[in-house]
Design an enzyme around this catalytic site. Structure first.
Site, PDB file in Angstrom:
ATOM      1  N   THR A   1      10.727  50.245  40.386  1.00 52.48           N
ATOM      2  CA  THR A   1       9.688  49.449  39.721  1.00 52.48           C
ATOM      3  C   THR A   1       8.445  49.413  40.608  1.00 52.48           C
ATOM      4  OG1 THR A   1      11.304  48.112  38.540  1.00 52.48           O
ATOM      5  CG2 THR A   1       9.118  47.149  38.820  1.00 52.48           C
TER       6      THR A   1
ATOM      7  N   HIS B   1      19.735  52.118  44.018  1.00 55.72           N
ATOM      8  CA  HIS B   1      20.934  51.594  43.351  1.00 55.72           C
ATOM      9  C   HIS B   1      21.405  52.418  42.160  1.00 55.72           C
ATOM     10  CE1 HIS B   1      19.306  49.313  39.746  1.00 55.72           C
ATOM     11  NE2 HIS B   1      18.191  49.526  40.408  1.00 55.72           N
TER      12      HIS B   1
ATOM     13  N   THR C   1       7.771  44.418  56.677  1.00 58.90           N
ATOM     14  CA  THR C   1       8.874  44.847  57.543  1.00 58.90           C
ATOM     15  C   THR C   1       9.869  45.660  56.731  1.00 58.90           C
ATOM     16  OG1 THR C   1       8.583  42.906  58.909  1.00 58.90           O
ATOM     17  CG2 THR C   1      10.737  43.985  59.038  1.00 58.90           C
TER      18      THR C   1
ATOM     19  N   CYS D   1      17.284  46.428  31.399  1.00 61.57           N
ATOM     20  CA  CYS D   1      16.035  45.832  31.870  1.00 61.57           C
ATOM     21  C   CYS D   1      15.285  45.099  30.757  1.00 61.57           C
ATOM     22  CB  CYS D   1      15.111  46.896  32.432  1.00 61.57           C
ATOM     23  SG  CYS D   1      15.959  48.193  33.297  1.00 61.57           S
TER      24      CYS D   1
HETATM   25  N1  PMP Z   1      12.755  53.752  35.910  1.00 63.99           N
HETATM   26  C1  PMP Z   1      13.876  54.041  35.266  1.00 63.99           C
HETATM   27  C2  PMP Z   1      13.945  55.263  34.414  1.00 63.99           C
HETATM   28  C3  PMP Z   1      14.988  53.205  35.388  1.00 63.99           C
HETATM   29  O1  PMP Z   1      16.115  53.492  34.741  1.00 63.99           O
HETATM   30  C4  PMP Z   1      14.883  52.040  36.193  1.00 63.99           C
HETATM   31  C5  PMP Z   1      16.056  51.080  36.353  1.00 63.99           C
HETATM   32  N2  PMP Z   1      16.494  50.540  35.127  1.00 63.99           N
HETATM   33  C6  PMP Z   1      13.678  51.796  36.857  1.00 63.99           C
HETATM   34  C7  PMP Z   1      12.630  52.679  36.695  1.00 63.99           C
HETATM   35  C8  PMP Z   1      13.500  50.593  37.738  1.00 63.99           C
HETATM   36  O2  PMP Z   1      14.210  50.777  38.933  1.00 63.99           O
HETATM   37  P1  PMP Z   1      14.492  49.574  39.958  1.00 63.99           P
HETATM   38  O3  PMP Z   1      15.643  48.846  39.385  1.00 63.99           O
HETATM   39  O4  PMP Z   1      14.829  50.273  41.240  1.00 63.99           O
HETATM   40  O5  PMP Z   1      13.260  48.771  40.065  1.00 63.99           O
END
Ligand code: PMP
Length: 386
Positions: A73, A204, A243, A329
């Protein structure tokens, strides 16, 4: 009983080998990687640089081109907003091209820029999620600063042809950003071959920890100029102050190394398990359709629509398996998936869609159990609604 976990596209468990590598950095080697006046700091710094080399080599990049972030993100925000804020390009170049099916962490920063006067073109996709490259080339003008197209889609797993897109961007002299969060560690990616200028990835999704990611920023041919969004100590070549999350970065480095080494083996195994899941569900139940492209797709994502089924009712009916009704999300909003909406699926089909996503630790017996639960639950819900 623990449910069968088939939601690897939302997040993955940390690989025990990754955890082992990380643990000493919480207690023993806890130094600040910026405190290079003493051994604890330099030890942490070296570990961070080794991880940087791992991630860079997985992309065919120079380690100096890797900027640590808190996840994809942030990487997507830094790529898009950071580029748009650079006085090197703007105000002359204030047009961005992206796609309707991008992750929200790409779409929302674009929308935010639009509110500040940028022009944004959101390209449509066809019913399988495919992008029309002629159309993409056609919307680029001399005002275009950036093309942002993800490598693999998180809901349907479609792979966009980043090499061909990179070629178009080079010809037209625009910056190419790709969100490779779902594909990094699974698909081979070479930033040179693909003409990628900016690339986002996350720990992750590849059996590393949460809260750590990276942004690849091209340093030459051409040098890409982003402006920092976080200001402070000038860490990460001034692009991202704060940091460093040393244990997280060490974990991401190890996860990237494991993915490089084990990718082809993992891929074959996961693909055959996915095929088994798809084949059995489709043949044992009628009225099941695949969302997405049957060919150009990641091996671990299977998005199916079940006719006359409400996905949330189905998930409630089978707590034995952990799947997703839409992208995790955005599911808090309970809106129909905008990705499936962009595929012009009808509302019924969207309502009945489930994403199964497999991973390194998925076993054949888990897949067989999942098939049994899905077939039983869909049959029972359909007969109850008759
Ligand atoms: N881009 C895509 C295509 C994702 O699948 C995700 C996670 N759902 C993200 C961005 C966001 O990643 P993060 O959880 O590391 O912020």
């Amino acid at each position: 009983m623990k449910p069968v976990y088939l939601d690897y596209a939302a997040t993955t468990p940390v690989d025990p080998r990754v955890l082992q590598e990380m643990l000493p950095f919480f207690t023993e080697h806890f130094g600040n990687a910026a405190s290079t006046d003493h051994a604890l700091g330099t030890f942490a710094r070296e570990a961070v640089e080794n991880a940087r080399t791992e991630v860079a080599s997985a992309l065919g990049a120079d380690p100096r081109e890797i900027i640590w972030t808190s996840g994809a993100t942030e990487s997507n925000n830094l790529a898009i907003q950071g580029l748009a804020a650079s006085p090197y390009y703007t105000p002359q170049r204030n047009h961005i091209v992206t796609v309707r099916t991008e992750h929200k962490s790409v779409l929302d920063p674009c929308q935010e820029l639009q509110e500040r006067g940028f022009e944004v073109t959101y390209l449509p996709v066809d019913h399988q999620g495919t992008l029309d490259l002629e159309r993409l080339a056609g919307v680029i003008t001399e005002k275009t600063l950036l093309v942002s197209v993800m490598h693999a889609n998180n809901e349907i797993g479609i792979l966009h042809p980043i090499q061909a897109i990179g070629r178009i961007c080079k010809e037209k002299n625009v910056v190419f950003h790709t969100d490779a969060t779902q594909s990094f560690g699974k698909e081979p990616i070479d930033v040179e071959d693909c003409g990628i200028d900016l690339l986002s990835l996350s720990g992750h999704k590849i059996y590393g920890p949460k809260g750590v990611g990276a942004l690849y920023v091209r340093r030459k041919r051409p040098r890409v100029r982003c402006k920092a969004l976080l200001h402070g100590g000038g860490h990460e070549r001034g692009l991202r102050s704060g940091t460093l999350n040393v244990p997280g970065i060490v974990g991401l480095g190890k996860a990237a190394r494991l993915a490089q080494r084990e990718r082809s083996e993992d891929r074959e195994r996961i693909r055959s398990l996915r095929d088994l899941l798809e084949r059995e569900i489709t043949s044992q139940l009628g009225g099941v359709t695949l969302n997405g492209d049957p060919e150009a797709r990641l091996e671990n994502i299977l998005n199916l629509s079940f006719a006359n089924i409400d996905a949330s009712a189905l998930m409630e009916h089978m707590p034995e398996i952990a799947v997703s009704a839409s992208a995790a999300c955005t599911s808090a909003s309970m809106q129909p998936s905008y990705v499936l909406t962009a595929l012009k699926d009808d509302e019924e089909r969207i309502k009945g869609s489930i994403r199964f996503s497999l991973g390194r630790f998925t076993t054949q017996s888990e897949i067989k159990a999942a098939i049994t639960h899905v077939v039983r639950s869909v049959t029972s819900l359909r007969s109850a609604s008759r």
